[in-house]
Design an enzyme around this catalytic site. Sequence first.
Site, PDB file in Angstrom:
ATOM      1  CD  GLU A 126      -1.440   4.745   5.623  1.00 52.17           C
ATOM      2  OE1 GLU A 126      -0.309   4.852   5.101  1.00 52.17           O
ATOM      3  OE2 GLU A 126      -2.404   4.172   5.070  1.00 52.17           O
ATOM      4  CG  HIS A 166      -1.230   0.931   4.113  1.00 54.71           C
ATOM      5  ND1 HIS A 166      -2.154   1.815   3.582  1.00 54.71           N
ATOM      6  CD2 HIS A 166      -1.424  -0.246   3.482  1.00 54.71           C
ATOM      7  CE1 HIS A 166      -2.884   1.186   2.674  1.00 54.71           C
ATOM      8  NE2 HIS A 166      -2.461  -0.062   2.587  1.00 54.71           N
ATOM      9  CB  CYS A 177      -1.397   1.011  -0.539  1.00 56.03           C
ATOM     10  SG  CYS A 177      -1.663  -0.754  -0.699  1.00 56.03           S
TER      11      CYS A 177
END
Length: 546
Positions: A515, A513, A387
């Site tokens: 993650e 994102h 990001c």
Amino acid sequence: MPEPRKPKIIFVTGGVMSGLGKGVTSSSIAKLLQHTGLKVTCAKIDPYLNVDAGTMNPLIHGEVFVTDDGGETDMDLGTYERFLDQNLSSDHNITTGQIYLEVITRERKGDFLGGCVQIIPNITDTIKKKIIDLANKSKVDVLIVECGGTVGDIEGLPFLESFRHIRNQEGLHNTLFVHVTLAPTLDAVGEQKTKPTQHSVQELRRIGIQPDILVIRSQTSLLQESKEKISLFANIPVSNVISNKDAKSIYAVPQILESEGIVDPICEHLNLGVRNLRWDSWPKISMSFLNTIDEVSVVMVGKYVSLTDSYVSVNEALEHAAAEKGFTSRVDWVDAEKFEKRASTTRLLSKYDAMIIPGGFGARGSEGKMVAANFARKNDMPYLGLCFGFQLAIVSFARYACNLSEANSSELESKTPHPVIDLLPEQKGIKNMGATMRLGGIDVDIVEDTLAYKLYNSSQIRERHRHRYEFNQKYIDQFRTNGMIFSGSSDNGKRMEILEIPSHPFFVAVQYHPEFLSRPGFPEPVFRGLVSAAMNRRKSRIHRPA
Ligand code: GLN
């Protein structure tokens, strides 16, 4: 047709102090029940007045976890998703802010017909309804509701009061209270102390809740005599006092709780019958976090350096990717501002196997992050930008590789002559900060014959977003000419989502994102790619002749 079974509700509260791992305990109980063949989900209650976690500083409160439906939620939802391998929606996070907003909005509309609007029953009924609706809507056998904070906090009281009402309404055997506490060992005496637990249970009873099960954190296993003492004072059978000693990996906790015998008392109390555990790949996956042969070192360059919870999903995603390879990941945080004095850059960075610049906001530290990204690019150091780390890799490339020395993101310098990162058009005119970013799961198209395509092995993926700015495509040709390509896009090519530098061993950054999608045993592909590249760099450094 038999009546569908009513969902059972397990309430998890915490005592003594925060940070005892209520989230991991809730997730582990959920995981165990899931392995007995039940349909389970989790929800988190946050007694703060913010409507959601989106407006909170991750430095103080921990990461903002983004759900697929665009909710900006508490980081415990990330733990639930990772343990249960389940995508949750934003209604799995209930806050005081949401409850009051709803009640006050109804009051202003005149819905209460002249009545006096009160905490009990109006606030408590609204909480109760949200919990019961969620249990029914998610069509589960068991809903686990974790209450944030510690018993005794004033702001948690209406929630605990509602839990009590729910037990009354739904019945003793349709609800279960699990209380998580601590039995500290004082070094000087070496004795396990049970008094904090006794007091915490007393506090819970004072509000009218008698816990059914206690999960007690301690450095080493709870001694039988400590269990017996707690059982006596807390009015709970010894078998329901469960020891939860410190674990090397959070993913080992379900098995620890299982071996301590937590499943039977839960099933018994909830009339779920005798249930056998049928493990799938979980034991193998959780073992992979314990049996590691080496580590990769990753430098995380950022601003929120003092609280590791600020980027818990990034740390977890790295661990998932490393464990898959028999490795562990060591993450060192370096304050980006250090690189603003260039002299120390090489000394601080060259010893690492890989670099991550994670998400972030605002100018402080951003110049340093650009210097760090440039170091990774020029020194063949594996780089992953997430990001803001995507956006700053772009500004850094514009300045140092495309000769646009005054390039910037308009978030950081509104008057820049080269806004290579610019505000998303739909963000113009937005004034409210809460829930107004480009949020949640969005499909991303991937260009074939790129590293991204190789990593994902797919031409379309879905990833979660949380941003206001984007790459300004006016510069795309200039970037391509200088060696950076965009290998993923969304909204029919309107937004650039993935960048890579084909001449570099691993320079990848993503506007989304990744993650949030990584799960133990199933690392998100860009993290897998980063860890592989880091391992290669490590190998070549170790074998390089002195
Ligand atoms: N500040 C940047 C934006 O709003 C990046 C946000 C982030 O990293 N989550 O676009």
